[in-house]
Design a protein around this motif. Structure first.
Motif, PDB file in Angstrom:
ATOM      1  N   GLY A  97       0.815  -1.209   0.000  1.00  0.00           N
ATOM      2  CA  GLY A  97       0.000   0.000   0.000  1.00  0.00           C
ATOM      3  C   GLY A  97       0.848   1.258   0.000  1.00  0.00           C
ATOM      4  O   GLY A  97       2.079   1.204   0.076  1.00  0.00           O
ATOM      5  N   CYS A  98       0.175   2.396  -0.092  1.00  0.00           N
ATOM      6  CA  CYS A  98       0.917   3.646  -0.206  1.00  0.00           C
ATOM      7  C   CYS A  98       0.073   4.822   0.278  1.00  0.00           C
ATOM      8  O   CYS A  98      -1.121   4.875   0.011  1.00  0.00           O
ATOM      9  CB  CYS A  98       1.314   3.843  -1.667  1.00  0.00           C
ATOM     10  SG  CYS A  98       2.296   5.314  -1.887  1.00  0.00           S
ATOM     11  N   ASP A  99       0.730   5.709   1.022  1.00  0.00           N
ATOM     12  CA  ASP A  99       0.042   6.918   1.517  1.00  0.00           C
ATOM     13  C   ASP A  99       0.480   8.175   0.774  1.00  0.00           C
ATOM     14  O   ASP A  99       0.199   9.281   1.209  1.00  0.00           O
ATOM     15  CB  ASP A  99       0.354   7.130   3.016  1.00  0.00           C
ATOM     16  CG  ASP A  99      -0.168   6.003   3.883  1.00  0.00           C
ATOM     17  OD1 ASP A  99      -1.065   5.279   3.425  1.00  0.00           O
ATOM     18  OD2 ASP A  99       0.332   5.850   5.016  1.00  0.00           O
ATOM     19  N   LYS A 100       1.214   8.015  -0.327  1.00  0.00           N
ATOM     20  CA  LYS A 100       1.810   9.194  -0.968  1.00  0.00           C
ATOM     21  C   LYS A 100       0.834   9.928  -1.900  1.00  0.00           C
ATOM     22  O   LYS A 100       0.959  11.116  -2.104  1.00  0.00           O
ATOM     23  CB  LYS A 100       3.047   8.783  -1.782  1.00  0.00           C
ATOM     24  CG  LYS A 100       4.216   8.303  -0.950  1.00  0.00           C
ATOM     25  CD  LYS A 100       5.061   9.483  -0.490  1.00  0.00           C
ATOM     26  CE  LYS A 100       6.352   9.058   0.173  1.00  0.00           C
ATOM     27  NZ  LYS A 100       6.196   8.235   1.371  1.00  0.00           N
ATOM     28  N   PHE A 101      -0.058   9.222  -2.511  1.00  0.00           N
ATOM     29  CA  PHE A 101      -1.061   9.826  -3.404  1.00  0.00           C
ATOM     30  C   PHE A 101      -0.448  10.707  -4.496  1.00  0.00           C
ATOM     31  O   PHE A 101      -0.816  11.876  -4.641  1.00  0.00           O
ATOM     32  CB  PHE A 101      -2.122  10.609  -2.604  1.00  0.00           C
ATOM     33  CG  PHE A 101      -3.041   9.712  -1.828  1.00  0.00           C
ATOM     34  CD1 PHE A 101      -4.168   9.158  -2.433  1.00  0.00           C
ATOM     35  CD2 PHE A 101      -2.762   9.366  -0.509  1.00  0.00           C
ATOM     36  CE1 PHE A 101      -5.007   8.295  -1.723  1.00  0.00           C
ATOM     37  CE2 PHE A 101      -3.591   8.499   0.206  1.00  0.00           C
ATOM     38  CZ  PHE A 101      -4.718   7.972  -0.406  1.00  0.00           C
ATOM     39  N   CYS A 102       0.489  10.170  -5.242  1.00  0.00           N
ATOM     40  CA  CYS A 102       0.960  10.870  -6.441  1.00  0.00           C
ATOM     41  C   CYS A 102      -0.269  11.030  -7.337  1.00  0.00           C
ATOM     42  O   CYS A 102      -1.110  10.114  -7.418  1.00  0.00           O
ATOM     43  CB  CYS A 102       2.025  10.049  -7.152  1.00  0.00           C
ATOM     44  SG  CYS A 102       3.490   9.809  -6.142  1.00  0.00           S
ATOM     45  N   SER A 103      -0.364  12.155  -8.034  1.00  0.00           N
ATOM     46  CA  SER A 103      -1.654  12.472  -8.661  1.00  0.00           C
ATOM     47  C   SER A 103      -1.949  11.633  -9.909  1.00  0.00           C
ATOM     48  O   SER A 103      -3.043  11.706 -10.453  1.00  0.00           O
ATOM     49  CB  SER A 103      -1.726  13.964  -8.984  1.00  0.00           C
ATOM     50  OG  SER A 103      -0.684  14.297  -9.849  1.00  0.00           O
ATOM     51  N   PHE A 104      -0.972  10.819 -10.335  1.00  0.00           N
ATOM     52  CA  PHE A 104      -1.211   9.961 -11.511  1.00  0.00           C
ATOM     53  C   PHE A 104      -1.553   8.520 -11.128  1.00  0.00           C
ATOM     54  O   PHE A 104      -1.925   7.722 -11.975  1.00  0.00           O
ATOM     55  CB  PHE A 104       0.041   9.927 -12.417  1.00  0.00           C
ATOM     56  CG  PHE A 104       1.318   9.586 -11.671  1.00  0.00           C
ATOM     57  CD1 PHE A 104       1.655   8.283 -11.398  1.00  0.00           C
ATOM     58  CD2 PHE A 104       2.176  10.594 -11.248  1.00  0.00           C
ATOM     59  CE1 PHE A 104       2.800   7.960 -10.698  1.00  0.00           C
ATOM     60  CE2 PHE A 104       3.344  10.292 -10.548  1.00  0.00           C
ATOM     61  CZ  PHE A 104       3.652   8.976 -10.268  1.00  0.00           C
ATOM     62  N   CYS A 105      -1.437   8.157  -9.848  1.00  0.00           N
ATOM     63  CA  CYS A 105      -1.287   6.741  -9.479  1.00  0.00           C
ATOM     64  C   CYS A 105      -2.503   6.133  -8.772  1.00  0.00           C
ATOM     65  O   CYS A 105      -3.091   6.742  -7.879  1.00  0.00           O
ATOM     66  CB  CYS A 105      -0.063   6.618  -8.579  1.00  0.00           C
ATOM     67  SG  CYS A 105       0.357   4.926  -8.180  1.00  0.00           S
ATOM     68  N   VAL A 106      -2.845   4.906  -9.149  1.00  0.00           N
ATOM     69  CA  VAL A 106      -4.003   4.212  -8.548  1.00  0.00           C
ATOM     70  C   VAL A 106      -3.635   3.393  -7.310  1.00  0.00           C
ATOM     71  O   VAL A 106      -4.531   2.923  -6.596  1.00  0.00           O
ATOM     72  CB  VAL A 106      -4.679   3.225  -9.548  1.00  0.00           C
ATOM     73  CG1 VAL A 106      -5.407   3.948 -10.645  1.00  0.00           C
ATOM     74  CG2 VAL A 106      -3.684   2.230 -10.108  1.00  0.00           C
ATOM     75  N   VAL A 107      -2.340   3.213  -7.071  1.00  0.00           N
ATOM     76  CA  VAL A 107      -1.931   2.283  -6.007  1.00  0.00           C
ATOM     77  C   VAL A 107      -2.576   2.579  -4.642  1.00  0.00           C
ATOM     78  O   VAL A 107      -3.080   1.659  -3.983  1.00  0.00           O
ATOM     79  CB  VAL A 107      -0.384   2.206  -5.905  1.00  0.00           C
ATOM     80  CG1 VAL A 107       0.061   1.508  -4.624  1.00  0.00           C
ATOM     81  CG2 VAL A 107       0.177   1.469  -7.108  1.00  0.00           C
ATOM     82  N   PRO A 108      -2.616   3.846  -4.192  1.00  0.00           N
ATOM     83  CA  PRO A 108      -3.233   4.079  -2.868  1.00  0.00           C
ATOM     84  C   PRO A 108      -4.696   3.639  -2.821  1.00  0.00           C
ATOM     85  O   PRO A 108      -5.221   3.362  -1.737  1.00  0.00           O
ATOM     86  CB  PRO A 108      -3.111   5.595  -2.679  1.00  0.00           C
ATOM     87  CG  PRO A 108      -1.958   5.989  -3.552  1.00  0.00           C
ATOM     88  CD  PRO A 108      -2.048   5.086  -4.747  1.00  0.00           C
ATOM     89  N   TYR A 109      -5.356   3.572  -3.982  1.00  0.00           N
ATOM     90  CA  TYR A 109      -6.771   3.161  -4.018  1.00  0.00           C
ATOM     91  C   TYR A 109      -6.896   1.641  -4.137  1.00  0.00           C
ATOM     92  O   TYR A 109      -7.793   1.035  -3.555  1.00  0.00           O
ATOM     93  CB  TYR A 109      -7.499   3.842  -5.184  1.00  0.00           C
ATOM     94  CG  TYR A 109      -7.235   5.346  -5.236  1.00  0.00           C
ATOM     95  CD1 TYR A 109      -7.990   6.222  -4.453  1.00  0.00           C
ATOM     96  CD2 TYR A 109      -6.219   5.865  -6.022  1.00  0.00           C
ATOM     97  CE1 TYR A 109      -7.726   7.590  -4.473  1.00  0.00           C
ATOM     98  CE2 TYR A 109      -5.950   7.234  -6.041  1.00  0.00           C
ATOM     99  CZ  TYR A 109      -6.706   8.091  -5.268  1.00  0.00           C
ATOM    100  OH  TYR A 109      -6.435   9.432  -5.272  1.00  0.00           O
TER     101      TYR A 109
ATOM    102  N   SER B  82      11.464   2.098  -4.330  1.00  0.00           N
ATOM    103  CA  SER B  82      11.667   3.126  -3.320  1.00  0.00           C
ATOM    104  C   SER B  82      11.166   4.477  -3.780  1.00  0.00           C
ATOM    105  O   SER B  82      11.100   4.751  -4.975  1.00  0.00           O
ATOM    106  CB  SER B  82      13.158   3.258  -3.036  1.00  0.00           C
ATOM    107  OG  SER B  82      13.629   2.050  -2.533  1.00  0.00           O
ATOM    108  N   HIS B  83      10.856   5.312  -2.788  1.00  0.00           N
ATOM    109  CA  HIS B  83      10.479   6.696  -3.079  1.00  0.00           C
ATOM    110  C   HIS B  83      11.616   7.603  -2.585  1.00  0.00           C
ATOM    111  O   HIS B  83      12.123   7.390  -1.474  1.00  0.00           O
ATOM    112  CB  HIS B  83       9.172   7.030  -2.358  1.00  0.00           C
ATOM    113  CG  HIS B  83       8.570   8.326  -2.783  1.00  0.00           C
ATOM    114  ND1 HIS B  83       9.112   9.546  -2.429  1.00  0.00           N
ATOM    115  CD2 HIS B  83       7.511   8.602  -3.566  1.00  0.00           C
ATOM    116  CE1 HIS B  83       8.377  10.515  -2.965  1.00  0.00           C
ATOM    117  NE2 HIS B  83       7.403   9.961  -3.666  1.00  0.00           N
ATOM    118  N   PRO B  84      12.001   8.620  -3.378  1.00  0.00           N
ATOM    119  CA  PRO B  84      13.115   9.481  -2.955  1.00  0.00           C
ATOM    120  C   PRO B  84      12.911  10.114  -1.580  1.00  0.00           C
ATOM    121  O   PRO B  84      13.873  10.306  -0.841  1.00  0.00           O
ATOM    122  CB  PRO B  84      13.160  10.565  -4.042  1.00  0.00           C
ATOM    123  CG  PRO B  84      12.525   9.929  -5.234  1.00  0.00           C
ATOM    124  CD  PRO B  84      11.503   8.974  -4.706  1.00  0.00           C
TER     125      PRO B  84
END
Ligand code: SAM
Ligand code: SF4
Length: 447
Positions: free
Chosen positions: A161-173, A244-246
């Motif tokens: 999962g992911c809490d970053k919510f990059c505006s292009f990405c579906v992963v957090p959903y 990884s995320h920077p």
């Protein structure tokens, strides 16, 4: 035994999940097959990251419908299930659009597969909740023989999962909020893998360096701590982690790259764009300067580290000057390998409703220029290995008789003519030539 065929789309985490589905169904009498025609159950473990990935699933379902009809005419039966992120995102819509599907379940439910499959014999089942229980706790341990058959390298999911919510990405959903597995649970899984002969483990997470699992004292520990713990396992030779995320490369992790020899000198650290304006609109929470300064720190800790990355071209509002920023960043960094994609609008993400979407032909043209540069850098990186000696973990026989294949520390496939008895060992290999994707060399005999 009943036969289970799984087709896996997308990222390494789906590869890991597919193996777990096989493990989950083993107690119900299923074993994996690579021949779809003999399958009693077909599962598609899907990816939703780009539009094409979801469309591929629907066309595969068209083929499966024909296969099922043929089988039924001959008196046979096959169940069809959809797993993974398309299942999570589309839910009921899949059964509506493709009635051939018996069962739809999201990535948080595969430990419940036996029970869901049982229900699917009498009604359509759609299970896309995020249950509170820990699915990893509920998964059966794979049999030792199964793990042995899976080979010398293995993935191990440590964070999801992911809490970053990059505006292009579906992963957090589709994968939900960031969750880390406790250290003890991961160590136990790693020890089982090593006991069955695994020599190299790649830790997985959508945002793996945001890992913050509980240690033995119930305190939260970061990825560096986990890596040091894993490094103590006897018989394990190599560790990697991805993706990884920077923003989450902390000092302890950078230090671990300098201190842990078994942590391979290869880092996948996506930047997505080389324009601060686009990075801001992508909600990446870092700038180009931050990324470049980070690489300097990582390279001072581990000078021989090779870098890999992900890039998106044609994000809404990307001008030629923004794209040139990406090209310049790539020229400055010099990647050993990279993945690059055209921006794909994902319904439900902020990027989908941004105006100033970039026309398809502009995206294609930019992607081509970027890929030409990245391919050139990959070839140059591979060529720079000629005349050097690298440690190679040999994994299997090659396509040509007498050949065996392994991976370098930089994940490059290396082919040598040598006896298969070297499989399962790490050898010094002198690299004498490179092909399009592989390196070629000779095992160095150390006296
Ligand atoms: N967590 C990682 C990160 O932040 O870099 C990335 C994980 S994502 C599953 C893998 C890659 O898919 C991303 O790095 C991005 O380049 C690409 N990707 C994600 N959404 C996309 C989209 N809507 N269009 C095109 N590429 C996309
Ligand atoms: Fe997606 Fe990675 Fe951004 Fe998370 S950090 S939203 S997984 S691209």
């Amino acid at each position: 035994m009943k036969k289970l065929f799984i087709k896996t789309y997308g990222c390494q985490m789906n590869v890991y999940d597919s193996d777990r589905m096989v493990d989950a169904l083993a107690p119900s009498g299923y074993e994996a097959t690579s021949d779809i025609d003999e399958a009693d159950l077909v599962l598609l473990n899907t990816c939703h990251i780009r539009e094409k990935a979801a469309e591929k699933v629907y066309s595969e379902l068209g083929r499966l419908r024909i296969m099922r009809e043929k089988k039924e005419k001959l008196g046979g039966k096959v169940m069809i299930g959809i797993a993974g992120c398309v299942a999570q995102a589309e839910g009921e819509e899949i059964v509506r659009r493709a009635p051939v599907v018996d069962l739809v379940f999201g990535p948080q439910s595969y430990h419940r597969l036996p029970e869901l499959l049982e229900q699917a014999h009498t009604k359509k089942v759609v299970e896309t909740d995020f249950p509170a229980e820990d699915k990893f706790e509920h998964l059966p341990k794979p049999k030792r023989e199964t793990t042995i058959a899976r080979g010398l390298t293995s993935f191990l999911t440590v964070q999801e999962g992911c809490d970053k919510f990059c505006s292009f990405c579906v992963v957090p959903y589709t994968r939900g909020a960031e969750v880390s597995r406790p250290i003890a649970q991961i160590i136990a899984e790693a020890e089982n893998l090593v006991d069955a002969g695994v020599r190299e483990i790649t830790l997985l997470g959508q945002n793996v360096n945001a890992y913050h699992g509980l240690d033995a004292n119930g305190d939260s520990a970061g990825l560096a701590h986990l890596l040091y713990k894993l490094a103590d396992i006897k018989g394990l030779d190599r560790l990697r982690y991805t993706t990884s995320h920077p923003r989450d490369m902390d000092d302890a992790l950078i230090k671990a790259h300098g201190e842990l020899d078994m942590l391979m000198p290869y880092l996948h650290l996506p930047v997505q764009s080389g324009s601060d304006k686009i990075l801001k609109s992508m909600n990446r929470q870092h700038t180009v300067e931050h990324y470049m300064a980070l690489l300097d720190r990582i390279r001072s800790s581990r000078p021989d580290i090779a870098l890999s990355g992900d890039f998106i071209v044609g994000f809404p509002g990307e001008t030629e000057a923004d794209f040139e920023g990406t090209m310049q960043l790539v020229r400055d960094v010099e990647y050993a390998q990279a993945y690059s994609f055209k921006y794909s609008t994902r319904p439900g993400t902020p990027g989908a409703t941004m105006d100033n979407q970039v026309p398809e032909e502009v995206k294609s043209e930019r992607l081509q220029r970027l890929q030409t540069l990245l391919n050139h850098q990959q070839t140059e990186f591979n060529k720079s290995r000629i005349g050097t000696t690298m440690k190679v973990l040999f994994e299997k026989t090659g396509r040509d008789p007498g050949q065996i294949v392994g991976r370098s520390p930089y994940l490059q496939p290396v082919q040598v003519d040598a006896d298969p008895s070297h499989i399962g060992t790490i050898r010094d290999v002198f690299i004498d030539s490179v092909g399009k994707f592989s390196l070629f060399g000779k095992i160095v005999i150390n006296n």
